[in-house]
Design a protein around this motif. Structure first.
Motif, PDB file in Angstrom:
ATOM      1  N   ARG A 180       0.852  -1.073   0.285  1.00 33.71           N
ATOM      2  CA  ARG A 180      -0.313   0.555   0.349  1.00 33.71           C
ATOM      3  C   ARG A 180       0.663   0.868   0.576  1.00 33.71           C
ATOM      4  NH1 ARG A 180      -4.175   2.782  -1.586  1.00 33.71           N
ATOM      5  NH2 ARG A 180      -5.305   4.372  -0.161  1.00 33.71           N
ATOM      6  N   THR A 181       1.894   0.909   0.757  1.00 32.37           N
ATOM      7  CA  THR A 181       3.107   2.272   1.078  1.00 32.37           C
ATOM      8  C   THR A 181       3.354   2.403  -0.453  1.00 32.37           C
ATOM      9  OG1 THR A 181       3.803   1.774   3.418  1.00 32.37           O
ATOM     10  CG2 THR A 181       4.966   3.486   2.223  1.00 32.37           C
ATOM     11  N   GLU A 182       3.823   1.411  -1.216  1.00 33.64           N
ATOM     12  CA  GLU A 182       4.967   1.299  -2.542  1.00 33.64           C
ATOM     13  C   GLU A 182       3.201   2.656  -3.678  1.00 33.64           C
ATOM     14  OE1 GLU A 182       6.370  -1.157  -4.368  1.00 33.64           O
ATOM     15  OE2 GLU A 182       7.855  -1.699  -3.512  1.00 33.64           O
ATOM     16  N   GLU A 183       2.451   1.689  -3.599  1.00 32.74           N
ATOM     17  CA  GLU A 183       1.424   2.202  -4.375  1.00 32.74           C
ATOM     18  C   GLU A 183       1.019   3.396  -3.904  1.00 32.74           C
ATOM     19  OE1 GLU A 183      -2.002   0.276  -2.955  1.00 32.74           O
ATOM     20  OE2 GLU A 183      -3.635   1.384  -4.848  1.00 32.74           O
ATOM     21  N   LEU A 184       0.842   4.499  -2.692  1.00 28.85           N
ATOM     22  CA  LEU A 184       0.398   5.230  -2.672  1.00 28.85           C
ATOM     23  C   LEU A 184       1.507   6.295  -3.163  1.00 28.85           C
ATOM     24  CD1 LEU A 184      -1.594   5.354   0.656  1.00 28.85           C
ATOM     25  CD2 LEU A 184      -2.371   6.268  -1.664  1.00 28.85           C
ATOM     26  N   LEU A 185       2.825   6.298  -2.510  1.00 30.19           N
ATOM     27  CA  LEU A 185       4.311   6.909  -3.402  1.00 30.19           C
ATOM     28  C   LEU A 185       4.334   6.811  -4.711  1.00 30.19           C
ATOM     29  CD1 LEU A 185       6.818   5.982  -0.538  1.00 30.19           C
ATOM     30  CD2 LEU A 185       5.352   8.288  -0.534  1.00 30.19           C
ATOM     31  N   ARG A 186       4.329   5.989  -5.122  1.00 30.15           N
ATOM     32  CA  ARG A 186       3.956   6.154  -7.154  1.00 30.15           C
ATOM     33  C   ARG A 186       3.092   6.662  -7.298  1.00 30.15           C
ATOM     34  NH1 ARG A 186       7.730   2.776  -8.536  1.00 30.15           N
ATOM     35  NH2 ARG A 186       7.276   0.807  -7.288  1.00 30.15           N
ATOM     36  N   ARG A 187       2.111   6.779  -6.551  1.00 30.89           N
ATOM     37  CA  ARG A 187       0.783   7.553  -7.231  1.00 30.89           C
ATOM     38  C   ARG A 187       0.634   9.157  -6.181  1.00 30.89           C
ATOM     39  NH1 ARG A 187      -4.760   4.716  -5.765  1.00 30.89           N
ATOM     40  NH2 ARG A 187      -4.091   3.164  -6.915  1.00 30.89           N
ATOM     41  N   LEU A 188       1.597   9.659  -5.296  1.00 27.75           N
ATOM     42  CA  LEU A 188       2.008  10.916  -5.529  1.00 27.75           C
ATOM     43  C   LEU A 188       3.281  11.473  -6.159  1.00 27.75           C
ATOM     44  CD1 LEU A 188       0.100  10.641  -1.562  1.00 27.75           C
ATOM     45  CD2 LEU A 188      -0.652  12.368  -4.023  1.00 27.75           C
ATOM     46  N   HIS A 189       3.477  10.827  -6.926  1.00 26.43           N
ATOM     47  CA  HIS A 189       4.797  11.162  -6.910  1.00 26.43           C
ATOM     48  C   HIS A 189       6.074  11.174  -6.640  1.00 26.43           C
ATOM     49  CE1 HIS A 189       1.760  12.170 -10.898  1.00 26.43           C
ATOM     50  NE2 HIS A 189       1.543  12.508 -10.075  1.00 26.43           N
ATOM     51  N   LEU A 190       6.089  10.185  -5.809  1.00 29.70           N
ATOM     52  CA  LEU A 190       7.487   9.673  -5.013  1.00 29.70           C
ATOM     53  C   LEU A 190       8.226   8.575  -5.124  1.00 29.70           C
ATOM     54  CD1 LEU A 190       6.023  12.035  -1.913  1.00 29.70           C
ATOM     55  CD2 LEU A 190       7.776  12.599  -3.003  1.00 29.70           C
ATOM     56  N   PRO A 191       8.432   8.370  -6.634  1.00 30.46           N
ATOM     57  CA  PRO A 191       8.808   6.882  -6.389  1.00 30.46           C
ATOM     58  C   PRO A 191       9.565   6.533  -5.449  1.00 30.46           C
ATOM     59  CG  PRO A 191       9.916   8.530  -8.482  1.00 30.46           C
ATOM     60  CD  PRO A 191       9.660   9.294  -7.126  1.00 30.46           C
ATOM     61  N   PRO A 192       8.749   4.830  -4.746  1.00 32.62           N
ATOM     62  CA  PRO A 192       9.579   4.841  -3.212  1.00 32.62           C
ATOM     63  C   PRO A 192      10.490   3.854  -3.441  1.00 32.62           C
ATOM     64  CG  PRO A 192       7.979   3.406  -4.881  1.00 32.62           C
ATOM     65  CD  PRO A 192       7.683   4.473  -5.109  1.00 32.62           C
ATOM     66  N   GLU A 193      11.154   3.556  -4.471  1.00 30.66           N
ATOM     67  CA  GLU A 193      12.932   3.697  -4.606  1.00 30.66           C
ATOM     68  C   GLU A 193      13.662   4.065  -4.693  1.00 30.66           C
ATOM     69  OE1 GLU A 193      11.021   2.837  -7.080  1.00 30.66           O
ATOM     70  OE2 GLU A 193      10.867   3.825  -8.814  1.00 30.66           O
ATOM     71  N   ARG A 194      13.424   5.521  -4.566  1.00 31.01           N
ATOM     72  CA  ARG A 194      14.190   6.959  -4.420  1.00 31.01           C
ATOM     73  C   ARG A 194      14.160   7.693  -3.002  1.00 31.01           C
ATOM     74  NH1 ARG A 194      14.428  12.146  -7.623  1.00 31.01           N
ATOM     75  NH2 ARG A 194      15.777  13.087  -6.333  1.00 31.01           N
TER      76      ARG A 194
END
Ligand SMILES: Nc1ncnc2c1ncn2[C@@H]1O[C@H](COP(=O)(O)OP(=O)(O)OP(=O)(O)O)[C@@H](O)[C@H]1O
Length: 347
Positions: free
Chosen positions: A120-134
């Motif tokens: 869920r965290t990964e999905e949300l960060l991606r959606r909010l333009h904060l790539p989780p890997e970075r």
């Protein structure tokens, strides 16, 4: 009439006093699920106090709040707040937690499995333009104000509450970041489905985000209605003068192509072949005049040559079925907007 079961929030005759100072006075409203209500008004008018009564951070002196039909006084506060996300201007991220840990904090408290929280965290960060890997492993102090604000929003959305309360969520940002985050916010599918109450003193922000606006002054409701109603049918002089300074800009953001189509020339006086026509400049009639002007200006800068004028094509709405596509140049659009304004302002 909306049945009470589809009402996400009902506020009934809410009042709050601090000492002898009444900061919220007899405020009532009903908010159907999925709507965005903006609480607007000058500093100190009681917006934050009203918002905080919805999740019981402030207890009213009189009146009550019902969430999904249930009086909030009859349910444990922890249960109530689990269904209501809350975002404040100061963001309030935990400084020693990484971005991913901050976003996952509520689902973890709710006992969700680590793998579920991570997904869920990964999905949300991606959606909010904060790539989780970075960004997932970074700490709040390593982020810009705008990025921190997005993490705050991701955290409020993480446990998927049906209601979100936002108190000046973009207040600490510079105007350009603010406008771009607002756009992202508006386009976030996740938020569109939610019931949102947002506090701001920024008039443009209110008009861009609200389904309905409640304009408050000194703790009292001055008007509750759609942006269009407040702008074109102000209930009193306070409402009228509150919007006066930004009137034109608000009119451009409130009226849509559908409002001006009736005032456009019935036939285009330019042969279609001279126009640059692509899927990008065919607009649905729900697009605002402001957005249309922005697009026309960009098209003019790109495509205008000798004897050519940039146009947008407007799809007919249902009431206008005999005109499949109407072409509009910038001068035609502005003329039609002027005529539509005269109509809409006539009482
Ligand atoms: N806990 C409190 N104790 C005493 N007075 C308070 C308290 N909370 C708020 N007030 C007062 O109530 C009034 C309304 O405050 P509130 O924060 O609701 O206004 P606001 O419209 O959100 O203002 P702003 O836009 O400046 O944040 C203010 O005069 C404020 O000083």
């Amino acid at each position: 009439m909306t049945s009470s079961s589809s009402l996400a929030i009902q506020a009934h005759q809410l009042s709050k006093r601090y000492g002898s100072h009444t900061v919220v006075q007899n405020v009532s409203f009903e908010l159907p699920a999925g709507e965005t209500l903006v609480l607007l008004g000058p500093s100190g008018c009681g917006k934050t106090t009203l918002l905080r009564m919805l999740n019981r951070l402030v207890e009213p002196d009189a009146g009550y709040v019902a969430i999904h039909g249930q009086d909030v006084r009859t349910q444990p506060v922890a249960d109530l707040r689990r269904g209501i996300g809350y975002v404040i201007q100061q963001v309030g991220l935990l400084p020693h937690y990484t971005v991913a840990e901050n976003v996952g904090v509520v689902p973890r408290l709710l006992g969700q499995e680590a793998s579920q929280v991570a997904a869920r965290t990964e999905e949300l960060l991606r959606r909010l333009h904060l790539p989780p890997e970075r960004y997932g492993g970074q700490y709040p102090h390593q982020l810009s104000g705008g990025q921190q604000q997005r993490v705050g929003l991701a955290r409020a959305l993480a446990a998927n509450p049906p209601i979100i309360l936002l108190d000046e969520p973009f207040g600490a940002l510079d105007p350009i970041t603010r406008a771009s985050i607002r756009r992202e916010f508006r386009e976030l599918e996740e938020l569109r489905r939610k019931t949102v109450v947002l506090v701001t003193h920024d008039v443009t922000e209110a008009f861009e985000l609200a389904d309905r606006i409640m304009l408050l002054n000194a703790g009292q409701v001055q008007q509750l209605g759609t942006p269009r109603e407040l702008l074109f049918r102000p209930a009193n002089n306070f409402v009228r003068s509150f919007f006066e300074a930004e009137k034109l800009s608000l009119q451009l953001r409130t009226l849509r192509l559908t409002d001006v189509l009736a005032y456009t020339p019935t036939e285009s006086n330019m042969p279609i072949t001279t126009h640059y026509k692509s899927e990008y400049n065919i607009l649905p009639p729900t697009v605002t005049i402001q957005q249309s002007i922005e697009l026309l200006s960009t098209l003019s800068a790109k495509h205008e040559g000798p004897g050519e004028e940039a146009v947008v094509w407007v799809e007919a709405d249902n009431s206008n079925a005999d005109r499949a596509l109407t072409s509009l140049s910038l001068p035609q659009l502005m003329a039609a907007f002027g005529r539509a304004l005269q109509q809409v302002q006539t009482p």
